[in-house]
Scaffold this motif. Sequence first.
Motif, PDB file in Angstrom:
ATOM      1  N   UNK A  63       0.867  -1.176   0.000  1.00  9.58           N
ATOM      2  CA  UNK A  63       0.000   0.000   0.000  1.00  9.58           C
ATOM      3  C   UNK A  63       0.902   1.223   0.000  1.00  9.58           C
ATOM      4  N   UNK A  64       0.856   1.974  -1.087  1.00 10.38           N
ATOM      5  CA  UNK A  64       1.810   3.060  -1.269  1.00 10.38           C
ATOM      6  C   UNK A  64       1.119   4.363  -1.632  1.00 10.38           C
ATOM      7  N   UNK A  65       1.782   5.448  -1.271  1.00 12.84           N
ATOM      8  CA  UNK A  65       1.440   6.773  -1.769  1.00 12.84           C
ATOM      9  C   UNK A  65       2.611   7.193  -2.644  1.00 12.84           C
ATOM     10  N   UNK A  66       2.312   7.642  -3.854  1.00 12.42           N
ATOM     11  CA  UNK A  66       3.411   7.944  -4.767  1.00 12.42           C
ATOM     12  C   UNK A  66       3.089   9.124  -5.651  1.00 12.42           C
ATOM     13  N   UNK A  67       4.134   9.734  -6.177  1.00 20.59           N
ATOM     14  CA  UNK A  67       4.023  10.777  -7.195  1.00 20.59           C
ATOM     15  C   UNK A  67       5.123  10.535  -8.206  1.00 20.59           C
ATOM     16  N   UNK A  68       4.729  10.464  -9.473  1.00 21.65           N
ATOM     17  CA  UNK A  68       5.691  10.210 -10.538  1.00 21.65           C
ATOM     18  C   UNK A  68       5.971  11.461 -11.336  1.00 21.65           C
ATOM     19  N   UNK A  69       7.250  11.736 -11.577  1.00 23.19           N
ATOM     20  CA  UNK A  69       7.635  12.923 -12.356  1.00 23.19           C
ATOM     21  C   UNK A  69       8.654  12.540 -13.419  1.00 23.19           C
ATOM     22  N   UNK A  87     -10.286   2.050   7.435  1.00 23.52           N
ATOM     23  CA  UNK A  87     -10.167   1.079   8.519  1.00 23.52           C
ATOM     24  C   UNK A  87     -10.076  -0.359   8.080  1.00 23.52           C
ATOM     25  N   UNK A  88     -10.407  -0.642   6.804  1.00 27.87           N
ATOM     26  CA  UNK A  88     -10.342  -2.023   6.328  1.00 27.87           C
ATOM     27  C   UNK A  88      -8.922  -2.367   5.881  1.00 27.87           C
ATOM     28  N   UNK A  89      -8.357  -1.489   5.080  1.00 24.57           N
ATOM     29  CA  UNK A  89      -6.994  -1.656   4.597  1.00 24.57           C
ATOM     30  C   UNK A  89      -6.184  -0.419   4.962  1.00 24.57           C
ATOM     31  N   UNK A  90      -4.865  -0.521   4.915  1.00 26.67           N
ATOM     32  CA  UNK A  90      -4.031   0.669   5.131  1.00 26.67           C
ATOM     33  C   UNK A  90      -4.312   1.723   4.063  1.00 26.67           C
ATOM     34  N   UNK A  91      -3.929   2.956   4.361  1.00 21.58           N
ATOM     35  CA  UNK A  91      -4.055   4.018   3.373  1.00 21.58           C
ATOM     36  C   UNK A  91      -3.119   3.739   2.196  1.00 21.58           C
ATOM     37  N   UNK A  92      -3.395   4.404   1.088  1.00 13.58           N
ATOM     38  CA  UNK A  92      -2.532   4.268  -0.070  1.00 13.58           C
ATOM     39  C   UNK A  92      -3.134   3.380  -1.135  1.00 13.58           C
ATOM     40  N   UNK A  93      -2.466   3.364  -2.284  1.00 11.84           N
ATOM     41  CA  UNK A  93      -2.893   2.562  -3.420  1.00 11.84           C
ATOM     42  C   UNK A  93      -2.385   1.136  -3.268  1.00 11.84           C
ATOM     43  N   UNK A  94      -3.267   0.134  -3.360  1.00 10.84           N
ATOM     44  CA  UNK A  94      -2.805  -1.261  -3.257  1.00 10.84           C
ATOM     45  C   UNK A  94      -2.143  -1.705  -4.551  1.00 10.84           C
ATOM     46  N   UNK A  95      -1.001  -2.364  -4.422  1.00  8.46           N
ATOM     47  CA  UNK A  95      -0.269  -2.861  -5.585  1.00  8.46           C
ATOM     48  C   UNK A  95       0.152  -4.296  -5.333  1.00  8.46           C
ATOM     49  N   UNK A  96      -0.229  -5.177  -6.234  1.00  8.01           N
ATOM     50  CA  UNK A  96       0.190  -6.567  -6.145  1.00  8.01           C
ATOM     51  C   UNK A  96       1.592  -6.691  -6.730  1.00  8.01           C
ATOM     52  N   UNK A  97       2.527  -7.152  -5.924  1.00 14.90           N
ATOM     53  CA  UNK A  97       3.921  -7.228  -6.356  1.00 14.90           C
ATOM     54  C   UNK A  97       4.166  -8.523  -7.123  1.00 14.90           C
ATOM     55  N   UNK A  98       3.876  -8.452  -8.395  1.00 12.92           N
ATOM     56  CA  UNK A  98       4.135  -9.558  -9.307  1.00 12.92           C
ATOM     57  C   UNK A  98       4.676  -8.989 -10.607  1.00 12.92           C
ATOM     58  N   UNK A  99       5.561  -9.754 -11.234  1.00 14.60           N
ATOM     59  CA  UNK A  99       6.090  -9.318 -12.521  1.00 14.60           C
ATOM     60  C   UNK A  99       4.942  -9.183 -13.510  1.00 14.60           C
ATOM     61  N   UNK A 100       4.937  -8.103 -14.270  1.00 14.04           N
ATOM     62  CA  UNK A 100       3.886  -7.858 -15.232  1.00 14.04           C
ATOM     63  C   UNK A 100       2.766  -6.999 -14.680  1.00 14.04           C
ATOM     64  N   UNK A 153       2.314   0.355   4.111  1.00 14.27           N
ATOM     65  CA  UNK A 153       2.230  -0.952   4.749  1.00 14.27           C
ATOM     66  C   UNK A 153       2.236  -2.010   3.657  1.00 14.27           C
ATOM     67  N   UNK A 154       2.276  -3.273   4.048  1.00 16.63           N
ATOM     68  CA  UNK A 154       2.151  -4.365   3.096  1.00 16.63           C
ATOM     69  C   UNK A 154       1.644  -5.598   3.833  1.00 16.63           C
ATOM     70  N   UNK A 155       1.091  -6.535   3.070  1.00 16.93           N
ATOM     71  CA  UNK A 155       0.591  -7.785   3.637  1.00 16.93           C
ATOM     72  C   UNK A 155       0.638  -8.846   2.548  1.00 16.93           C
ATOM     73  N   UNK A 156       0.465 -10.092   2.927  1.00 14.20           N
ATOM     74  CA  UNK A 156       0.460 -11.156   1.933  1.00 14.20           C
ATOM     75  C   UNK A 156      -0.809 -11.069   1.093  1.00 14.20           C
ATOM     76  N   UNK A 157      -0.744 -11.621  -0.103  1.00 15.45           N
ATOM     77  CA  UNK A 157      -1.918 -11.624  -0.955  1.00 15.45           C
ATOM     78  C   UNK A 157      -3.048 -12.410  -0.297  1.00 15.45           C
TER      79      UNK A 157
END
Length: 208
Positions: A63-69, A87-100, A153-157
């Motif tokens: 779960x990340x907050x990001x800005x791309x430039x 309250x369900x998940x952490x703040x930020x954009x959820x990203x599944x860490x998998x190639x592709x 934050x992060x957690x398992x899939x």
Amino acid sequence: MTEVTRVPLQPIAKGSLTKLWLGVIVAILIGAGVAWAAVPAGVSVDELVAGSGGSPSEGDVAFVKYKGTLADGTVFDESGPSPFPPGIFPEGTPMLLQEGQLVDGFFQGIQQMERGGKYLLNIPAELAYGANPPPQSGIPANSDLIFEVELVDFMSQADAERKVMALQQAMEAQQGAQGGPGGPGGASGGPQGPPQGPPQGPPPGPQN
């Protein structure tokens, strides 16, 4: 008196000591090289605020907050509010860490970050979009990308999927109590599965 059989030590062959110490040195260097090679060549991760509590790995949901430039400072993308109720998940954009699922440089770099930390991630064009950036992204061909990233934050899939299922069940129960999907709190518009990555903007979402 019992005689102790003495087995003579064989003398070390000439040059063996040198080979032995070289082997030890190589082993040490290989061990140290794990840290040196952790971030692939070309990707740089500069720590702005130290994190703690470990780093995500492939298969986790970050779960990340990001800005791309771009190199000239032009902002081409940034994270928005979480798609899930508070309250369900952490703040930020959820990203599944998998190639592709993410551009290669982002996929590689985020695994070098620690929970709660903020970083500056520099991704060369060949590990970003190369000569084929997404249409209407505002990213010129062969552009290096710079991201300011906070790893909230992060957690398992598996944990993420369990939370999504629990959320869906709660929303369905509330829908039933409210008299159908048209009532307040109905399940329409709710999440339909585990986090699969950022919204369909350009980086670092799946564009391959």
